[in-house]
Design a protein around this motif. Structure first.
Motif, PDB file in Angstrom:
ATOM      1  N   PHE A 401      -5.903  -2.849 -10.454  1.00 38.15           N
ATOM      2  CA  PHE A 401      -7.214  -3.373 -10.063  1.00 38.15           C
ATOM      3  C   PHE A 401      -8.310  -2.349 -10.325  1.00 38.15           C
ATOM      4  CE2 PHE A 401      -4.048  -5.476  -7.432  1.00 38.15           C
ATOM      5  CZ  PHE A 401      -4.320  -6.805  -7.733  1.00 38.15           C
ATOM      6  N   PRO A 402      -8.515  -2.036 -11.595  1.00 30.24           N
ATOM      7  CA  PRO A 402      -9.484  -0.973 -11.884  1.00 30.24           C
ATOM      8  C   PRO A 402     -10.902  -1.325 -11.464  1.00 30.24           C
ATOM      9  CG  PRO A 402      -8.779  -2.079 -13.889  1.00 30.24           C
ATOM     10  CD  PRO A 402      -7.924  -2.595 -12.794  1.00 30.24           C
ATOM     11  N   TYR A 403     -11.212  -2.586 -11.415  1.00 34.43           N
ATOM     12  CA  TYR A 403     -12.599  -2.969 -11.150  1.00 34.43           C
ATOM     13  C   TYR A 403     -12.881  -3.266  -9.688  1.00 34.43           C
ATOM     14  CZ  TYR A 403     -12.662  -3.341 -16.174  1.00 34.43           C
ATOM     15  OH  TYR A 403     -12.549  -3.062 -17.491  1.00 34.43           O
ATOM     16  N   LEU A 404     -11.846  -3.262  -8.883  1.00 37.29           N
ATOM     17  CA  LEU A 404     -12.037  -3.562  -7.466  1.00 37.29           C
ATOM     18  C   LEU A 404     -12.703  -2.378  -6.770  1.00 37.29           C
ATOM     19  CD1 LEU A 404     -11.238  -6.149  -6.029  1.00 37.29           C
ATOM     20  CD2 LEU A 404      -9.113  -5.061  -5.334  1.00 37.29           C
ATOM     21  N   THR A 405     -13.609  -2.671  -5.863  1.00 37.35           N
ATOM     22  CA  THR A 405     -14.269  -1.590  -5.124  1.00 37.35           C
ATOM     23  C   THR A 405     -13.267  -0.920  -4.192  1.00 37.35           C
ATOM     24  OG1 THR A 405     -14.864  -3.047  -3.313  1.00 37.35           O
ATOM     25  CG2 THR A 405     -16.460  -2.840  -5.108  1.00 37.35           C
ATOM     26  N   GLU A 406     -13.669   0.225  -3.623  1.00 38.04           N
ATOM     27  CA  GLU A 406     -12.782   0.936  -2.707  1.00 38.04           C
ATOM     28  C   GLU A 406     -12.378   0.044  -1.542  1.00 38.04           C
ATOM     29  OE1 GLU A 406     -11.048   3.729  -2.610  1.00 38.04           O
ATOM     30  OE2 GLU A 406     -11.641   3.838  -4.705  1.00 38.04           O
ATOM     31  N   ASN A 407     -13.349  -0.684  -1.017  1.00 40.58           N
ATOM     32  CA  ASN A 407     -13.051  -1.564   0.105  1.00 40.58           C
ATOM     33  C   ASN A 407     -12.099  -2.678  -0.296  1.00 40.58           C
ATOM     34  OD1 ASN A 407     -14.334  -0.484   2.339  1.00 40.58           O
ATOM     35  ND2 ASN A 407     -16.339  -1.276   1.691  1.00 40.58           N
ATOM     36  N   GLY A 408     -12.348  -3.247  -1.475  1.00 37.22           N
ATOM     37  CA  GLY A 408     -11.475  -4.305  -1.959  1.00 37.22           C
ATOM     38  C   GLY A 408     -10.059  -3.794  -2.139  1.00 37.22           C
ATOM     39  N   PHE A 409      -9.950  -2.598  -2.692  1.00 38.98           N
ATOM     40  CA  PHE A 409      -8.625  -2.021  -2.883  1.00 38.98           C
ATOM     41  C   PHE A 409      -7.958  -1.745  -1.543  1.00 38.98           C
ATOM     42  CE2 PHE A 409      -5.885   1.711  -3.231  1.00 38.98           C
ATOM     43  CZ  PHE A 409      -4.902   1.161  -4.037  1.00 38.98           C
ATOM     44  N   ASP A 410      -8.746  -1.266  -0.598  1.00 39.14           N
ATOM     45  CA  ASP A 410      -8.199  -0.993   0.727  1.00 39.14           C
ATOM     46  C   ASP A 410      -7.621  -2.266   1.342  1.00 39.14           C
ATOM     47  OD1 ASP A 410      -7.961   0.858   3.077  1.00 39.14           O
ATOM     48  OD2 ASP A 410      -9.148  -0.754   3.979  1.00 39.14           O
ATOM     49  N   LEU A 411      -8.331  -3.377   1.145  1.00 42.10           N
ATOM     50  CA  LEU A 411      -7.854  -4.635   1.716  1.00 42.10           C
ATOM     51  C   LEU A 411      -6.539  -5.063   1.073  1.00 42.10           C
ATOM     52  CD1 LEU A 411      -8.187  -7.089   3.542  1.00 42.10           C
ATOM     53  CD2 LEU A 411      -9.584  -8.156   1.786  1.00 42.10           C
ATOM     54  N   ILE A 412      -6.470  -5.014  -0.244  1.00 44.39           N
ATOM     55  CA  ILE A 412      -5.229  -5.487  -0.878  1.00 44.39           C
ATOM     56  C   ILE A 412      -4.075  -4.553  -0.545  1.00 44.39           C
ATOM     57  CG2 ILE A 412      -5.484  -4.379  -3.186  1.00 44.39           C
ATOM     58  CD1 ILE A 412      -4.499  -7.196  -4.242  1.00 44.39           C
ATOM     59  N   ALA A 413      -4.371  -3.251  -0.419  1.00 48.63           N
ATOM     60  CA  ALA A 413      -3.315  -2.316  -0.050  1.00 48.63           C
ATOM     61  C   ALA A 413      -2.813  -2.598   1.355  1.00 48.63           C
ATOM     62  CB  ALA A 413      -3.833  -0.883  -0.158  1.00 48.63           C
ATOM     63  N   LYS A 414      -3.735  -2.990   2.229  1.00 41.72           N
ATOM     64  CA  LYS A 414      -3.313  -3.297   3.604  1.00 41.72           C
ATOM     65  C   LYS A 414      -2.543  -4.608   3.676  1.00 41.72           C
ATOM     66  CE  LYS A 414      -6.461  -0.596   6.386  1.00 41.72           C
ATOM     67  NZ  LYS A 414      -7.866  -0.428   6.768  1.00 41.72           N
ATOM     68  N   LEU A 415      -2.887  -5.540   2.779  1.00 41.52           N
ATOM     69  CA  LEU A 415      -2.149  -6.813   2.757  1.00 41.52           C
ATOM     70  C   LEU A 415      -0.753  -6.611   2.174  1.00 41.52           C
ATOM     71  CD1 LEU A 415      -5.020  -9.150   1.536  1.00 41.52           C
ATOM     72  CD2 LEU A 415      -3.786  -9.397   3.690  1.00 41.52           C
ATOM     73  N   LEU A 416      -0.661  -5.725   1.172  1.00 38.88           N
ATOM     74  CA  LEU A 416       0.639  -5.486   0.535  1.00 38.88           C
ATOM     75  C   LEU A 416       1.275  -4.231   1.132  1.00 38.88           C
ATOM     76  CD1 LEU A 416      -0.323  -6.290  -3.173  1.00 38.88           C
ATOM     77  CD2 LEU A 416       0.773  -7.789  -1.518  1.00 38.88           C
ATOM     78  N   THR A 417       1.311  -4.177   2.425  1.00 44.60           N
ATOM     79  CA  THR A 417       1.972  -3.065   3.114  1.00 44.60           C
ATOM     80  C   THR A 417       3.434  -3.429   3.345  1.00 44.60           C
ATOM     81  OG1 THR A 417      -0.087  -2.461   4.199  1.00 44.60           O
ATOM     82  CG2 THR A 417       1.931  -1.682   5.230  1.00 44.60           C
ATOM     83  N   TYR A 418       4.300  -2.473   3.072  1.00 51.93           N
ATOM     84  CA  TYR A 418       5.741  -2.762   3.215  1.00 51.93           C
ATOM     85  C   TYR A 418       6.121  -3.152   4.637  1.00 51.93           C
ATOM     86  CZ  TYR A 418       7.496  -1.455  -1.401  1.00 51.93           C
ATOM     87  OH  TYR A 418       7.782  -1.438  -2.716  1.00 51.93           O
ATOM     88  N   ASP A 419       5.746  -2.297   5.574  1.00 55.10           N
ATOM     89  CA  ASP A 419       6.188  -2.515   6.950  1.00 55.10           C
ATOM     90  C   ASP A 419       5.429  -3.704   7.551  1.00 55.10           C
ATOM     91  OD1 ASP A 419       6.859  -2.486   9.576  1.00 55.10           O
ATOM     92  OD2 ASP A 419       6.473  -0.347   9.896  1.00 55.10           O
ATOM     93  N   PRO A 420       6.142  -4.805   7.868  1.00 56.73           N
ATOM     94  CA  PRO A 420       5.443  -5.996   8.378  1.00 56.73           C
ATOM     95  C   PRO A 420       4.620  -5.712   9.635  1.00 56.73           C
ATOM     96  CG  PRO A 420       7.786  -6.445   8.059  1.00 56.73           C
ATOM     97  CD  PRO A 420       7.589  -4.991   7.814  1.00 56.73           C
ATOM     98  N   SER A 421       5.069  -4.737  10.432  1.00 57.71           N
ATOM     99  CA  SER A 421       4.343  -4.486  11.675  1.00 57.71           C
ATOM    100  C   SER A 421       3.032  -3.746  11.402  1.00 57.71           C
ATOM    101  CB  SER A 421       5.205  -3.681  12.646  1.00 57.71           C
ATOM    102  OG  SER A 421       5.491  -2.420  12.093  1.00 57.71           O
ATOM    103  N   LYS A 422       2.937  -3.090  10.223  1.00 60.58           N
ATOM    104  CA  LYS A 422       1.687  -2.373   9.901  1.00 60.58           C
ATOM    105  C   LYS A 422       0.787  -3.203   9.001  1.00 60.58           C
ATOM    106  CE  LYS A 422       3.932   2.151  10.056  1.00 60.58           C
ATOM    107  NZ  LYS A 422       4.865   2.714   9.060  1.00 60.58           N
TER     108      LYS A 422
END
Lengths: 503, 293
Positions: A401-422
């Motif tokens: 996601f080269p064009y995604l802003t820092e916030n956008g990247f932060d969101l997708i990273a938080k959605l694709l977090t391995y640990d379901p509880s996190k």
């Protein structure tokens, strides 16, 4: 059932009378302890034998004395209580005082038709504990299913895994609807539980971003059941296939906000969708997203019970499901939301695995190999030992996601977090700064329109004159220009770009 | 975020008064008895099948609702009872097996008829007939009720109300109120009142019988938006259950009903005699012993 010839109210009075001999003493006693539970109960539990021997005359006397008391102008609590006890229907009918056969209390109840005591003004302490409920809407009528003949079939839209969807017209109103026919022919266990869940969750989930179910109609035989839903022009998957450029960031945000709002509502009501994917997200021509296909949805409880891990279309399936967990929760939906987010941004599926192993490999290559440190409990999952180890220690999500802003990247990273509880919840995601930074979400009313595939409309070329379509007809725009385009119709807090037409 | 709910269907006065069975010339008294019998069977079968009380409760409400839109002459108590319990077990996410359900019903019917218990022949004709009837009954319930098969139950509400009234630790009231809730399923109160009112009514009744005084200024039930008149009405319905015993010769299938109706008056008299005999028999399938949950 035992004889219940005495009302509890009366018994308390009697008991107190016996002890204190005069009702006046009781007047001074009760208020002190009126909120305590002990005083709600009668002091002697069931001394009915002796009470039943009370003569009618004696009781009449007691009643009279009560009447006398509450004729006084005082308004102490105890007087009110006495007053109420006097109004109590059981006290009024003399027959309650005789030892009656089983059926008699019922008759007594039917005799008593006194109005309920009027509410008192000093009710704060008690009422505080109850949340004021909103006025309830009128309850539904008990009516059967209508016949499918009320609708005129127009064309077939698609055939899903367990049902065909038709476009149809309501003969009475002329409205176009979608009819989803349930496949019931080969059912050995009666009406499928999945369809029951689907109907239930659809009825429960009334939300602007969830497809509206109107009713359920039946055909001539018992195996013909149709769910009648609003007809929505597009689904995001086939729409994106026909689009030449991805959605604008402002559009992605609008879609994501609507999706998250629907998912948050489902989760708030203990429903897991379990099949979120772009082809189940419908988009109407007013820029509204509607979550559809609740065929796998179900309610979950706390504590979590075992559920099948064979849910969610492979590309959108969370790693814990792929690793065979049976106790999962709303986080599986959030993983799917993350995959959808990525797909909206890049206009291609994020993790298109062919098999479950391939799917896991793709996840590991994208996000790095999980371990006990980042995902406690990972190694204990049923299939954790049988999976290929990938030498991929770091996360390569950013490069996708080269064009995604820092916030956008932060969101997708938080959605694709391995640990379901996190993993981020829908409620938290709705508050993510990604949605409040520029470009702001586009007003749904400003969304472009497309010809509807399901509606049987022909797709026109992208050089059609309608203005919003132009945005999608342009060759890929860079990030800044997308920002501008998204903002043309919006008021971005004084940062006014004016009207720019970019062709 | 608004809390969603699917409200229970409440009948109109007309629906309540002119039931389809009444239009089919089934005496009101018999209809009442058959409704109770059907619910008895559902509750007992659920206990034997170890289903959660939610499943039995839902099934009984569905059963009651069904016979306000369909006639007892067209659908038998046995089939709709089985269908309702099967459907409710799925609705409450605790599905039972068709085979188990049929075997349990077979056992209960034999017991009700005072016949020796004899298991159904495996893959026999009777079994398949019952299975077909069950599946059809399930579909009929769904169809006739417009798929409104998700029932709001008052159990949770009642527990909360008990908490607010600080009655949860009382010796008898919670258990009694719970029992009344179970028994109230055999009446028509679920198609007349919303769960909150029913929850208040059973607490009211249980407190009355335990002779416990609850706050009356203001009346506690007003806080839960219940009316005294409604609570009295519900209590009456519940208490009436304990006053009347069911005869043991009630018809369970459509054929039996037809025979039963042919000489209804005569059967009535013999039935009453039978009741008097049965009252001494503790093993009969009357309402009282079946509430133990």
């Amino acid at each position: 059932m035992e004889n219940q010839g005495y009302s509890p109210v009366e018994c308390i009075d009697d008991n107190n009378l016996e002890k204190n001999n005069t009702p006046e003493v009781q007047l001074t006693e009760t208020p002190k302890t009126k909120t305590k539970k002990s005083k709600w109960e009668s002091e002697s539990d069931n001394d009915s034998e002796s009470e039943q021997r009370f003569s009618k005359k004696r009781r009449k006397k007691i009643q009279d004395s009560e009447v006398d008391e509450h004729s006084q102008p005082e308004t102490t609590e105890s007087i009110r209580r006495l007053k109420v006890s006097n109004e109590d229907p059981f006290n009024q009918s003399p027959s309650t005082r005789s030892i009656s056969p089983i059926a008699e209390p019922i008759n007594d109840m039917s005799i008593s038709s006194t109005p309920s005591p009027t509410p008192e003004s000093t009710t704060q302490s008690f009422e505080e504990r109850i949340i004021k409920s909103t006025p309830t809407p009128l309850p539904p009528m008990l009516t059967g299913c209508r016949s499918v003949d009320n609708y005129e079939k127009l064309n077939r839209i698609e055939e899903g895994a367990y049902g065909v969807v038709f476009r149809a017209r309501d003969k009475a109103t002329g409205e176009v609807v979608a009819l989803k026919k349930l496949k019931l022919d080969k059912e050995k266990n009666g009406f499928p539980i999945t369809s029951l869940r689907e109907v239930h969750t659809l009825l429960l989930a009334k939300h602007p971003n969830i497809v509206n179910v109107r009713e359920i109609v039946v055909g001539e035989t018992l195996t013909q059941i149709f769910i009648v839903m609003d007809f929505i022009e597009h689904d995001l998957k086939s729409l994106m296939e026909d689009m030449q450029v991805p959605f604008l960031q402002s559009e992605v945000k609008t879609i994501m906000l609507q999706l998250l709002s629907a998912v948050a509502m489902l989760h708030d009501n203990w429903i897991i969708h379990r099949d979120l994917k772009t082809s189940n997200l419908l988009l109407n021509n007013r820029g509204q997203i509607k979550v559809a296909d609740f065929g796998l949805a179900r309610k979950y409880g706390s504590p979590l019970g075992p559920m099948t891990e064979l849910v969610v279309t492979l590309w959108y399936r969370a790693p814990e499901l792929l690793l065979g967990t049976k106790k999962y929760s709303t986080a599986v939906d959030m993983w799917s939301v993350g995959c959808i987010f990525g797909e909206l941004v890049n206009k291609e599926p994020l993790l298109p695995g062919r098999t479950e192993i391939d799917q896991l490999t793709k996840i590991f290559k994208l996000l790095g190999m999980p371990n006990e440190k980042i995902w406690p409990g990972f190694s204990k999952l049923p299939h954790a030992k049988n999976i290929p180890f990938i030498k991929q220690s770091h996360n390569t999500l950013r490069s996708r996601f080269p064009y995604l802003t820092e916030n956008g990247f932060d969101l997708i990273a938080k959605l694709l977090t391995y640990d379901p509880s996190k993993r981020i919840t829908a409620e938290e995601a709705l508050k993510h700064p990604y949605f409040t930074e520029s470009p702001l979400p586009k007003d749904p009313e400003m969304f472009p329109t497309w010809p509807s595939k399901g509606g049987g409309e022909r797709r026109k070329s992208y050089t059609s004159p309608s203005a919003p379509n132009v945005a999608h007809g342009v060759e890929k725009l860079d990030e800044e220009d997308q920002t501008l385009l998204g903002s043309i119709f919006e008021n971005q807090g004084g940062n006014d770009y004016g009207f720019r037409l970019k062709i | 975020m608004s809390k969603l709910s699917l409200q229970n269907a409440i009948l109109t006065y007309e629906q309540l008064e002119t039931t389809p069975s009444k239009k089919d010339n089934i005496p009101e008294e018999l209809e009442d008895e058959l409704r109770r019998l059907g619910c008895d069977f559902i509750q007992s079968a659920g206990i034997v099948l170890r289903l959660p009380q939610v499943a039995m409760a839902t099934a009984q409400v569905l059963f009651q609702r069904f016979f306000y839109v369909a006639s007892l002459k067209k659908f038998s108590v046995r089939d709709i009872g089985m269908g309702a319990l099967f459907l409710a077990s799925k609705v409450s996410e605790s599905p039972c097996k068709i085979r188990d359900l049929i075997n349990v019903y077979n056992y209960l019917i034999r017991r009700y008829r005072n016949e020796p218990n004899e298991p159904l022949e495996y893959l026999g004709q009777v079994f398949y007939e019952m299975k077909d009837a069950l599946v059809i009954a399930e579909m009929q319930i769904l169809k006739k009720l417009g798929f409104n098969v998700h029932v709001q139950l008052p159990y949770g509400l009642m527990v909360n109300y008990l908490k607010v009234l600080e009655l949860t630790d009382h010796e008898t009231i919670p258990q009694k109120a719970w029992g009344y809730l179970n028994d109230s399923l055999r009446t028509n109160v679920y198609v007349c009142y919303q769960p909150a009112t029913i929850a208040c009514a059973v607490i009211w009744l249980a407190a009355r019988i335990a002779q416990v005084k609850l706050p009356t200024s203001p009346p506690w039930w007003e806080l839960f938006e219940a009316e005294l008149e409604d609570m009295e009405n519900i209590s009456r319905h519940i208490m009436r259950l304990y006053a009347i015993r069911l005869p043991s010769n009630l018809p369970l299938s459509l054929d039996e009903l037809e025979d039963y109706l042919k000489n209804y008056e005569d059967r009535r008299k013999s039935g009453i005699n039978e009741i008097n005999e049965i009252n001494d028999n503790k093993d009969d399938l009357g309402p009282a012993p079946m509430v133990t949950m």
